[in-house]
Design a protein around this motif. Structure first.
Motif, PDB file in Angstrom:
ATOM      1  N   SER A  45      -3.947   9.128 -58.493  1.00 11.09           N
ATOM      2  CA  SER A  45      -4.874   9.076 -59.622  1.00 11.09           C
ATOM      3  C   SER A  45      -4.917   7.595 -60.139  1.00 11.09           C
ATOM      4  CB  SER A  45      -4.533  10.154 -60.830  1.00 11.09           C
ATOM      5  OG  SER A  45      -3.075  10.168 -60.996  1.00 11.09           O
ATOM      6  N   ALA A  46      -3.897   7.182 -60.099  1.00 11.94           N
ATOM      7  CA  ALA A  46      -3.768   5.492 -60.898  1.00 11.94           C
ATOM      8  C   ALA A  46      -4.660   4.759 -60.307  1.00 11.94           C
ATOM      9  CB  ALA A  46      -2.181   5.369 -61.234  1.00 11.94           C
ATOM     10  N   PRO A  47      -4.650   4.456 -58.833  1.00  9.53           N
ATOM     11  CA  PRO A  47      -5.513   3.401 -58.391  1.00  9.53           C
ATOM     12  C   PRO A  47      -7.066   3.606 -58.758  1.00  9.53           C
ATOM     13  CG  PRO A  47      -3.882   4.307 -56.768  1.00  9.53           C
ATOM     14  CD  PRO A  47      -3.902   5.167 -57.984  1.00  9.53           C
ATOM     15  N   LEU A  48      -7.449   4.879 -58.868  1.00 12.93           N
ATOM     16  CA  LEU A  48      -8.863   5.279 -58.952  1.00 12.93           C
ATOM     17  C   LEU A  48      -9.045   4.809 -60.451  1.00 12.93           C
ATOM     18  CD1 LEU A  48      -9.571   8.710 -57.417  1.00 12.93           C
ATOM     19  CD2 LEU A  48     -10.620   6.610 -56.849  1.00 12.93           C
ATOM     20  N   MET A  49      -8.109   5.248 -61.490  1.00 13.62           N
ATOM     21  CA  MET A  49      -8.423   4.654 -62.773  1.00 13.62           C
ATOM     22  C   MET A  49      -8.488   3.187 -62.918  1.00 13.62           C
ATOM     23  SD  MET A  49      -8.031   7.623 -63.998  1.00 13.62           S
ATOM     24  CE  MET A  49      -7.566   9.054 -63.373  1.00 13.62           C
ATOM     25  N   LYS A  50      -7.644   2.390 -62.236  1.00 13.39           N
ATOM     26  CA  LYS A  50      -7.814   0.890 -62.125  1.00 13.39           C
ATOM     27  C   LYS A  50      -9.304   0.340 -61.641  1.00 13.39           C
ATOM     28  CE  LYS A  50      -5.482  -3.081 -59.952  1.00 13.39           C
ATOM     29  NZ  LYS A  50      -5.491  -3.993 -61.083  1.00 13.39           N
ATOM     30  N   SER A  51      -9.706   1.118 -60.325  1.00 13.92           N
ATOM     31  CA  SER A  51     -10.891   0.565 -59.985  1.00 13.92           C
ATOM     32  C   SER A  51     -11.901   1.174 -60.773  1.00 13.92           C
ATOM     33  CB  SER A  51     -11.148   1.097 -58.745  1.00 13.92           C
ATOM     34  OG  SER A  51     -11.962   2.435 -58.498  1.00 13.92           O
ATOM     35  N   TYR A  52     -11.819   2.176 -61.505  1.00 18.56           N
ATOM     36  CA  TYR A  52     -13.074   2.650 -62.576  1.00 18.56           C
ATOM     37  C   TYR A  52     -13.033   1.740 -63.478  1.00 18.56           C
ATOM     38  CZ  TYR A  52     -12.861   7.126 -60.202  1.00 18.56           C
ATOM     39  OH  TYR A  52     -13.074   8.363 -59.273  1.00 18.56           O
ATOM     40  N   LEU A  53     -11.942   1.165 -64.109  1.00 25.20           N
ATOM     41  CA  LEU A  53     -11.950   0.499 -65.255  1.00 25.20           C
ATOM     42  C   LEU A  53     -12.471  -1.235 -65.205  1.00 25.20           C
ATOM     43  CD1 LEU A  53      -8.661   1.534 -66.930  1.00 25.20           C
ATOM     44  CD2 LEU A  53     -11.006   2.034 -67.761  1.00 25.20           C
ATOM     45  N   LEU A 113      -4.634   3.464 -76.940  1.00 27.66           N
ATOM     46  CA  LEU A 113      -3.996   4.298 -76.073  1.00 27.66           C
ATOM     47  C   LEU A 113      -5.077   5.316 -75.273  1.00 27.66           C
ATOM     48  CD1 LEU A 113      -1.544   5.944 -74.433  1.00 27.66           C
ATOM     49  CD2 LEU A 113      -1.057   7.198 -76.828  1.00 27.66           C
ATOM     50  N   VAL A 114      -5.020   5.287 -73.951  1.00 26.81           N
ATOM     51  CA  VAL A 114      -5.555   6.462 -73.425  1.00 26.81           C
ATOM     52  C   VAL A 114      -4.819   7.308 -72.686  1.00 26.81           C
ATOM     53  CG1 VAL A 114      -7.491   6.869 -71.614  1.00 26.81           C
ATOM     54  CG2 VAL A 114      -7.873   4.707 -73.044  1.00 26.81           C
ATOM     55  N   VAL A 115      -4.950   8.697 -72.918  1.00 26.14           N
ATOM     56  CA  VAL A 115      -4.206   9.814 -72.377  1.00 26.14           C
ATOM     57  C   VAL A 115      -4.942  10.463 -71.449  1.00 26.14           C
ATOM     58  CG1 VAL A 115      -2.959  11.765 -72.927  1.00 26.14           C
ATOM     59  CG2 VAL A 115      -2.722   9.813 -74.487  1.00 26.14           C
ATOM     60  N   ILE A 116      -4.467  10.677 -70.010  1.00 23.38           N
ATOM     61  CA  ILE A 116      -5.459  11.324 -69.172  1.00 23.38           C
ATOM     62  C   ILE A 116      -4.549  12.662 -68.808  1.00 23.38           C
ATOM     63  CG2 ILE A 116      -6.550  10.900 -66.924  1.00 23.38           C
ATOM     64  CD1 ILE A 116      -6.579   8.071 -67.376  1.00 23.38           C
ATOM     65  N   HIS A 117      -5.139  13.650 -68.792  1.00 29.26           N
ATOM     66  CA  HIS A 117      -4.788  15.124 -68.159  1.00 29.26           C
ATOM     67  C   HIS A 117      -3.196  15.237 -68.313  1.00 29.26           C
ATOM     68  CE1 HIS A 117      -5.385  18.620 -65.711  1.00 29.26           C
ATOM     69  NE2 HIS A 117      -4.343  18.058 -64.833  1.00 29.26           N
ATOM     70  N   LEU A 258      -9.281  16.013 -68.897  1.00 26.66           N
ATOM     71  CA  LEU A 258      -9.879  16.377 -67.442  1.00 26.66           C
ATOM     72  C   LEU A 258      -8.871  15.363 -66.838  1.00 26.66           C
ATOM     73  CD1 LEU A 258     -13.404  16.012 -68.601  1.00 26.66           C
ATOM     74  CD2 LEU A 258     -12.279  18.376 -68.169  1.00 26.66           C
ATOM     75  N   GLY A 259      -9.132  15.705 -65.160  1.00 26.45           N
ATOM     76  CA  GLY A 259      -8.817  14.791 -64.189  1.00 26.45           C
ATOM     77  C   GLY A 259      -7.439  15.300 -63.545  1.00 26.45           C
ATOM     78  N   HIS A 260      -7.464  16.577 -62.979  1.00 26.92           N
ATOM     79  CA  HIS A 260      -6.448  17.142 -62.270  1.00 26.92           C
ATOM     80  C   HIS A 260      -6.441  16.460 -60.742  1.00 26.92           C
ATOM     81  CE1 HIS A 260      -3.261  19.797 -60.533  1.00 26.92           C
ATOM     82  NE2 HIS A 260      -3.968  19.884 -59.665  1.00 26.92           N
ATOM     83  N   VAL A 261      -5.143  16.022 -60.128  1.00 27.61           N
ATOM     84  CA  VAL A 261      -4.891  15.671 -58.884  1.00 27.61           C
ATOM     85  C   VAL A 261      -3.595  16.163 -58.492  1.00 27.61           C
ATOM     86  CG1 VAL A 261      -4.931  14.003 -56.908  1.00 27.61           C
ATOM     87  CG2 VAL A 261      -6.502  13.569 -58.993  1.00 27.61           C
ATOM     88  N   GLY A 262      -3.599  17.087 -57.581  1.00 30.46           N
ATOM     89  CA  GLY A 262      -2.162  17.676 -57.207  1.00 30.46           C
ATOM     90  C   GLY A 262      -1.578  16.846 -55.871  1.00 30.46           C
ATOM     91  N   GLY A 276     -19.013  11.968 -64.781  1.00 28.85           N
ATOM     92  CA  GLY A 276     -18.613  12.474 -66.345  1.00 28.85           C
ATOM     93  C   GLY A 276     -17.324  12.063 -66.601  1.00 28.85           C
ATOM     94  N   PHE A 277     -16.598  12.305 -65.670  1.00 35.06           N
ATOM     95  CA  PHE A 277     -14.988  11.791 -65.859  1.00 35.06           C
ATOM     96  C   PHE A 277     -15.083  10.266 -66.147  1.00 35.06           C
ATOM     97  CE2 PHE A 277     -11.101  10.155 -64.476  1.00 35.06           C
ATOM     98  CZ  PHE A 277      -9.964  10.646 -65.392  1.00 35.06           C
ATOM     99  N   ILE A 278     -15.587   9.682 -65.072  1.00 35.80           N
ATOM    100  CA  ILE A 278     -15.430   8.212 -64.790  1.00 35.80           C
ATOM    101  C   ILE A 278     -16.193   7.541 -66.015  1.00 35.80           C
ATOM    102  CG2 ILE A 278     -16.466   6.193 -63.505  1.00 35.80           C
ATOM    103  CD1 ILE A 278     -16.389   8.066 -61.005  1.00 35.80           C
ATOM    104  N   VAL A 279     -17.332   7.970 -66.565  1.00 35.70           N
ATOM    105  CA  VAL A 279     -17.865   7.272 -67.758  1.00 35.70           C
ATOM    106  C   VAL A 279     -17.397   7.593 -69.025  1.00 35.70           C
ATOM    107  CG1 VAL A 279     -20.037   7.207 -68.901  1.00 35.70           C
ATOM    108  CG2 VAL A 279     -20.071   7.096 -66.421  1.00 35.70           C
ATOM    109  N   THR A 280     -16.811   8.654 -69.132  1.00 34.48           N
ATOM    110  CA  THR A 280     -15.934   8.890 -70.439  1.00 34.48           C
ATOM    111  C   THR A 280     -14.598   8.059 -70.283  1.00 34.48           C
ATOM    112  OG1 THR A 280     -15.150  11.132 -69.702  1.00 34.48           O
ATOM    113  CG2 THR A 280     -17.089  10.962 -71.034  1.00 34.48           C
ATOM    114  N   LEU A 281     -13.978   7.969 -69.268  1.00 33.90           N
ATOM    115  CA  LEU A 281     -12.954   7.157 -69.164  1.00 33.90           C
ATOM    116  C   LEU A 281     -13.275   5.662 -69.528  1.00 33.90           C
ATOM    117  CD1 LEU A 281      -9.783   6.783 -68.410  1.00 33.90           C
ATOM    118  CD2 LEU A 281     -10.939   6.093 -65.999  1.00 33.90           C
ATOM    119  N   GLN A 282     -14.417   5.279 -68.953  1.00 35.08           N
ATOM    120  CA  GLN A 282     -14.649   3.643 -69.082  1.00 35.08           C
ATOM    121  C   GLN A 282     -15.284   3.586 -70.653  1.00 35.08           C
ATOM    122  OE1 GLN A 282     -17.769   3.925 -66.136  1.00 35.08           O
ATOM    123  NE2 GLN A 282     -16.623   2.704 -64.597  1.00 35.08           N
TER     124      GLN A 282
END
Ligand SMILES: [Zn+2]
Length: 311
Positions: A45-53, A113-117, A258-262, A276-282
């Motif tokens: 999950s974390a590398p995707l967050m970095k790229s989205y931001l 602070l941003v808190v994810i899932h 939101l944002g589950h990855v197992g 929707g996840f990406i845009v609300t995170l951004q």
């Protein structure tokens, strides 16, 4: 009288100054990660967050990784000051007391602070953290079992009859229905994070976090989802908060459940690839960093009927 060459030079200089003024400096963001429980996987999950931001062109993201699970945490002491926002993808061991104290100072002094899932599962015994996140789930007990956050941690937040309700009476602690596609419903359309988003949009194959508990103070609910008993008999049957903001001192918090990855999931990770996840995170990250949102709503945002993914 200026010569034409000198006039041209002055014009060029003015244009350069104007361009520099227009290009606001990138906001410094710390992506703090490094541990997950057995149910989640920060390495996915974390590398995707970095790229989205970074794709917004607004943020310069430094990834800070804690020691791995089981390793000595004593030396973990990132410098939070200087960052416009700290995005946390973390569900692991306690940070050292001095690091927690520095983070509290950072937030009270106006940090973001941003808190994810599953990040809201972390630190059940850290009272200031519980205030920052508003409500949280599960949490590891001292004996290593899961499920610390019970009624002693505080009430739940629900959406009933058109408004947020703090629910201290219904039984049950954190759970979620089986993963499925569900509509996310906007509840605060005038908040900068939500302005221009559809009233309702489909989000794919995620966990509707339910019965989260905490102090539930200074919380604004931005969006909810119905944990529908028709989809899952053990669902709460309530409109559960999916997107929230929390005020903590002079600090701002954006909390997305939101944002589950197992660990066994393979790409594409549908909850995280959801536009929707990406845009609300951004947008949430920009809001905690600056108090404003300047990003336009993209044309591929999901609708009330259709999910939308970027793979
Ligand atoms: Zn999960």
């Amino acid at each position: 009288m200026l010569s034409s060459a000198r006039r041209l030079c002055s014009f060029a200089a003015l244009t350069l100054v104007a361009a520099q003024l227009a290009a606001a400096p990138l906001q410094k963001v710390m992506l703090l990660t490094g541990q997950s429980s057995k149910y989640h996987d920060w390495t996915k999950s974390a590398p995707l967050m970095k790229s989205y931001l970074e794709k917004t062109g607004l943020f310069n993201v430094d990834t800070v990784t804690t020691p791995p699970t089981g390793a000595d945490m004593a030396g973990f002491a990132p410098k939070f000051s200087g960052y416009a926002a700290v995005v946390v993808v973390y569900e692991g061991a306690e940070w050292p007391a001095a690091t927690k104290a520095e983070f509290v100072d950072y937030m009270k002094g106006g940090g973001g602070l941003v808190v994810i899932h599953d990040t809201d599962n972390a630190f059940p015994y850290w009272p200031e953290w519980n205030e920052m996140i508003g409500v949280g789930g599960w949490g590891m007990k001292a004996d290593g079992s899961i499920g610390a956050r019970d009624a002693n941690w505080g009430p739940k937040i629900r959406w009933r009859d058109g408004k947020m309700v703090v629910d201290a009476t219904t039984p049950g602690n954190a759970s979620h229905p089986t993963r499925h596609d569900f509509p996310v419903v906007t509840r605060d359309p005038d908040h900068p994070i939500m302005r221009g988003l559809p009233a309702e949009w489909m989000h794919p194959n995620d966990e509707i976090y339910s019965h989260l508990r905490g102090p539930a103070k200074n919380v604004t609910v931005l969006a909810t989802a119905l944990a529908d008993k028709a989809k899952s008999p053990t669902a709460s049957g309530e409109h559960e908060p999916m997107l929230m903001t929390i005020t903590y001192g002079a600090g701002r918090v954006f909390h997305t459940t939101l944002g589950h990855v197992g660990p066994k999931d393979i790409p594409p990770f549908r909850p995280l690839n959801c536009v929707g996840f990406i845009v609300t995170l951004q947008r949430g990250t920009e809001w905690v960093a600056t108090g404003k949102v300047t990003q336009a709503i993209p044309a591929d945002f999901p609708t009330a009927d259709t999910v939308s993914a970027r793979n």
